[in-house]
Design a protein around this motif. Structure first.
Motif, PDB file in Angstrom:
ATOM      1  N   ARG A  67      -4.302 -12.235   7.350  1.00 14.98           N
ATOM      2  CA  ARG A  67      -3.266 -13.261   7.173  1.00 14.98           C
ATOM      3  C   ARG A  67      -3.726 -14.298   6.156  1.00 14.98           C
ATOM      4  NH1 ARG A  67      -1.649 -15.972  12.595  1.00 14.98           N
ATOM      5  NH2 ARG A  67      -3.881 -16.456  12.488  1.00 14.98           N
ATOM      6  N   TRP A  68      -2.744 -15.026   5.613  1.00 16.00           N
ATOM      7  CA  TRP A  68      -3.047 -16.010   4.572  1.00 16.00           C
ATOM      8  C   TRP A  68      -4.032 -17.054   5.071  1.00 16.00           C
ATOM      9  CZ3 TRP A  68      -3.595 -17.040  -0.183  1.00 16.00           C
ATOM     10  CH2 TRP A  68      -3.585 -18.346  -0.675  1.00 16.00           C
ATOM     11  N   GLU A  69      -3.844 -17.541   6.290  1.00 15.55           N
ATOM     12  CA  GLU A  69      -4.765 -18.552   6.813  1.00 15.55           C
ATOM     13  C   GLU A  69      -6.188 -18.014   6.889  1.00 15.55           C
ATOM     14  OE1 GLU A  69      -1.988 -17.573   8.189  1.00 15.55           O
ATOM     15  OE2 GLU A  69      -0.703 -19.283   8.707  1.00 15.55           O
ATOM     16  N   SER A  70      -6.317 -16.773   7.322  1.00 14.68           N
ATOM     17  CA  SER A  70      -7.646 -16.160   7.417  1.00 14.68           C
ATOM     18  C   SER A  70      -8.236 -15.931   6.032  1.00 14.68           C
ATOM     19  CB  SER A  70      -7.558 -14.835   8.175  1.00 14.68           C
ATOM     20  OG  SER A  70      -7.112 -15.031   9.497  1.00 14.68           O
ATOM     21  N   TYR A  71      -7.380 -15.554   5.080  1.00 17.66           N
ATOM     22  CA  TYR A  71      -7.869 -15.341   3.714  1.00 17.66           C
ATOM     23  C   TYR A  71      -8.392 -16.650   3.118  1.00 17.66           C
ATOM     24  CZ  TYR A  71      -7.895 -14.328  -1.281  1.00 17.66           C
ATOM     25  OH  TYR A  71      -8.276 -14.193  -2.592  1.00 17.66           O
ATOM     26  N   LEU A  72      -7.666 -17.751   3.352  1.00 15.98           N
ATOM     27  CA  LEU A  72      -8.124 -19.044   2.844  1.00 15.98           C
ATOM     28  C   LEU A  72      -9.496 -19.398   3.422  1.00 15.98           C
ATOM     29  CD1 LEU A  72      -4.907 -21.278   2.907  1.00 15.98           C
ATOM     30  CD2 LEU A  72      -6.170 -20.494   0.881  1.00 15.98           C
ATOM     31  N   ALA A  73      -9.667 -19.169   4.724  1.00 12.77           N
ATOM     32  CA  ALA A  73     -10.948 -19.480   5.363  1.00 12.77           C
ATOM     33  C   ALA A  73     -12.043 -18.548   4.858  1.00 12.77           C
ATOM     34  CB  ALA A  73     -10.815 -19.371   6.879  1.00 12.77           C
ATOM     35  N   TYR A  74     -11.714 -17.286   4.704  1.00  9.63           N
ATOM     36  CA  TYR A  74     -12.713 -16.310   4.240  1.00  9.63           C
ATOM     37  C   TYR A  74     -13.192 -16.656   2.835  1.00  9.63           C
ATOM     38  CZ  TYR A  74     -14.612 -11.945   2.441  1.00  9.63           C
ATOM     39  OH  TYR A  74     -15.427 -10.999   1.849  1.00  9.63           O
ATOM     40  N   THR A  75     -12.267 -16.913   1.939  1.00 13.05           N
ATOM     41  CA  THR A  75     -12.646 -17.176   0.550  1.00 13.05           C
ATOM     42  C   THR A  75     -13.281 -18.556   0.387  1.00 13.05           C
ATOM     43  OG1 THR A  75     -10.336 -17.823   0.135  1.00 13.05           O
ATOM     44  CG2 THR A  75     -10.995 -15.591  -0.486  1.00 13.05           C
ATOM     45  N   ALA A  76     -13.053 -19.449   1.323  1.00 14.89           N
ATOM     46  CA  ALA A  76     -13.725 -20.746   1.272  1.00 14.89           C
ATOM     47  C   ALA A  76     -15.195 -20.616   1.661  1.00 14.89           C
ATOM     48  CB  ALA A  76     -13.037 -21.744   2.198  1.00 14.89           C
ATOM     49  N   SER A  77     -15.515 -19.548   2.397  1.00 14.02           N
ATOM     50  CA  SER A  77     -16.890 -19.382   2.881  1.00 14.02           C
ATOM     51  C   SER A  77     -17.707 -18.426   2.032  1.00 14.02           C
ATOM     52  CB  SER A  77     -16.867 -18.860   4.322  1.00 14.02           C
ATOM     53  OG  SER A  77     -16.318 -17.543   4.382  1.00 14.02           O
ATOM     54  N   ARG A  78     -17.068 -17.778   1.065  1.00 14.19           N
ATOM     55  CA  ARG A  78     -17.780 -16.802   0.232  1.00 14.19           C
ATOM     56  C   ARG A  78     -17.394 -16.996  -1.229  1.00 14.19           C
ATOM     57  NH1 ARG A  78     -20.153 -12.270   2.199  1.00 14.19           N
ATOM     58  NH2 ARG A  78     -19.478 -10.990   0.454  1.00 14.19           N
ATOM     59  N   THR A  79     -18.379 -17.127  -2.074  1.00 12.09           N
ATOM     60  CA  THR A  79     -18.111 -17.227  -3.503  1.00 12.09           C
ATOM     61  C   THR A  79     -18.074 -15.836  -4.121  1.00 12.09           C
ATOM     62  OG1 THR A  79     -20.459 -17.426  -4.009  1.00 12.09           O
ATOM     63  CG2 THR A  79     -19.220 -19.474  -3.638  1.00 12.09           C
ATOM     64  N   ALA A  80     -17.519 -15.771  -5.309  1.00  9.65           N
ATOM     65  CA  ALA A  80     -17.504 -14.535  -6.090  1.00  9.65           C
ATOM     66  C   ALA A  80     -17.940 -14.876  -7.506  1.00  9.65           C
ATOM     67  CB  ALA A  80     -16.118 -13.902  -6.079  1.00  9.65           C
ATOM     68  N   ASP A  81     -18.277 -13.862  -8.278  1.00 10.66           N
ATOM     69  CA  ASP A  81     -18.710 -14.081  -9.660  1.00 10.66           C
ATOM     70  C   ASP A  81     -17.617 -13.721 -10.662  1.00 10.66           C
ATOM     71  OD1 ASP A  81     -21.511 -14.851  -9.140  1.00 10.66           O
ATOM     72  OD2 ASP A  81     -21.654 -12.837  -8.329  1.00 10.66           O
ATOM     73  N   ILE A  82     -16.927 -12.616 -10.405  1.00 10.43           N
ATOM     74  CA  ILE A  82     -15.864 -12.149 -11.304  1.00 10.43           C
ATOM     75  C   ILE A  82     -14.682 -11.733 -10.445  1.00 10.43           C
ATOM     76  CG2 ILE A  82     -15.190 -10.382 -12.991  1.00 10.43           C
ATOM     77  CD1 ILE A  82     -18.128 -10.201 -13.822  1.00 10.43           C
ATOM     78  N   GLY A  83     -13.497 -12.161 -10.833  1.00  7.98           N
ATOM     79  CA  GLY A  83     -12.278 -11.745 -10.163  1.00  7.98           C
ATOM     80  C   GLY A  83     -11.416 -10.925 -11.105  1.00  7.98           C
ATOM     81  N   LEU A  84     -10.867  -9.835 -10.618  1.00  3.54           N
ATOM     82  CA  LEU A  84     -10.074  -8.924 -11.447  1.00  3.54           C
ATOM     83  C   LEU A  84      -8.584  -9.097 -11.150  1.00  3.54           C
ATOM     84  CD1 LEU A  84     -12.217  -5.663 -11.007  1.00  3.54           C
ATOM     85  CD2 LEU A  84     -12.484  -7.514 -12.699  1.00  3.54           C
ATOM     86  N   ALA A  85      -7.786  -9.108 -12.208  1.00  5.09           N
ATOM     87  CA  ALA A  85      -6.337  -9.220 -12.052  1.00  5.09           C
ATOM     88  C   ALA A  85      -5.633  -8.314 -13.060  1.00  5.09           C
ATOM     89  CB  ALA A  85      -5.896 -10.665 -12.212  1.00  5.09           C
TER      90      ALA A  85
END
Length: 331
Positions: free
Chosen positions: A233-251
């Motif tokens: 869910r969106w709320e869980s995604y916000l919390a997950y991505t707030a706790s983990r950084t990334a180096d490169i994002g693909l779009a």
């Protein structure tokens, strides 16, 4: 009884004392069902410390002619499948030795009764039922714990040390490459498989992450260092991505009527994670992303994406400058 049980003629039993020391073998063949924690933390390092060359083989794949050479010492990790069993029987007297490595209690029915039945059934088929065979073949017993050594003391087992190589304790800095597309991006997910495969073939430091259901997990299972996360869910995604950084994002964005109406939300997703975004050179990203200032625009060409990922994976300073510029756009 042995012929009926094992399906073949066996050589006479050998005394354990007649077995050659593994350290004197021509080669050490390690049979494992793919990479495992015990293989990497215990058995692999132990074998490497003995001196002879170590050859790690997938025990699920049958041996080919000539794969076992005279003087080889074979170590079976947990499970032995029939094709390998038959090959070992044929060449037993030519071997430098044979050992069976147990990292769990695979032999006690009471222990197996506590496990999920499909897992217990596999253990009974490939381990428990083959104990008589290993004894008949005069295999050495190697175990991972003192508890196993005490429980099966009559087999005079050797306890192997927990000795992971330094490279696993202090791994090199991984470059996390993420693609956080939803189920509406099935074409892009499929397109990325080839890109990821080539990047992983050429780089040892890139680690990919994407979202998907079981079909996506199966599709990417053949690639190393790829994690497929269950959609959230969106709320869980916000919390997950707030706790983990990334180096490169693909779009990546393939041409379609539906994609033509999308907005540049991935720019925000990746900026939040501290990731440099690689975007298709098409709306909504073209005209919004400032190429090589706060992101990178790419033609929808697989080779271009492979080269860009490899380039930016090795340019941490460049990634940081772009991320800072992307964050500055939002005050």
């Amino acid at each position: 009884m042995w012929k009926r049980l094992l399906g073949g003629k066996l050589s006479p039993p050998m005394d354990v004392g007649q077995l050659a020391d593994a350290g004197q073998a021509k080669r050490l063949l390690m049979l494992e069902e793919g990479a495992t924690p015990s293989g990497d933390y215990i058995l692999g390092p132990w074998l490497a410390s003995l001196g002879p060359p170590v050859v790690r083989l997938d025990a699920r794949q049958p041996p080919h002619t000539g794969q076992i050479e005279p003087g080889d010492f074979i170590v079976v990790q947990r499970y032995l499948h029939a094709p390998w069993r038959h090959a070992i029987e044929r060449q037993r007297r030519e071997l430098g030795g044979l050992a069976w490595f147990l990292d769990d209690d695979l032999l006690d029915p009471a222990a197996l009764a506590e496990l999920a039945e499909p897992y217990a059934r596999k253990i009974r088929q490939f381990a428990t039922s083959q104990r008589p065979w290993f004894e008949q073949m005069a295999a050495q017993w190697w175990v991972a714990t003192e508890a196993l050594a005490s429980k099966y003391a009559q087999m005079r087992p050797t306890v192997l040390p927990l000795s992971p190589p330094r490279a696993l304790i202090d791994p090199c800095r991984a470059v996390r490459v993420v693609y956080h597309g939803t189920a509406s991006h099935q074409r892009e997910i499929e397109w990325l498989h080839g890109v990821m495969a080539e990047v992983q073939r050429r780089s040892d430091v890139t680690h990919f992450e994407l979202f998907g259901e079981l079909p996506v997990n199966r599709r990417f299972r053949d690639l190393p260092r790829v994690a497929v996360l269950h959609p959230m869910r969106w709320e869980s995604y916000l919390a997950y991505t707030a706790s983990r950084t990334a180096d490169i994002g693909l779009a990546p964005l393939l041409p379609s009527v539906f994609n033509a109406g999308r907005g540049p939300v991935k720019f925000i997703d990746y900026t939040r994670q501290g990731a440099l975004g690689l975007y298709s050179r098409t709306p909504p990203y073209e005209g919004f992303v400032r190429d090589r200032v706060d992101g990178v625009l790419l033609a929808q060409d697989a080779n271009a994406w492979v080269e860009a990922i490899l380039h930016w994976a090795n340019d941490a300073d460049g990634r940081a400058r772009c991320v800072d510029a992307a964050r500055a756009r939002f005050g």
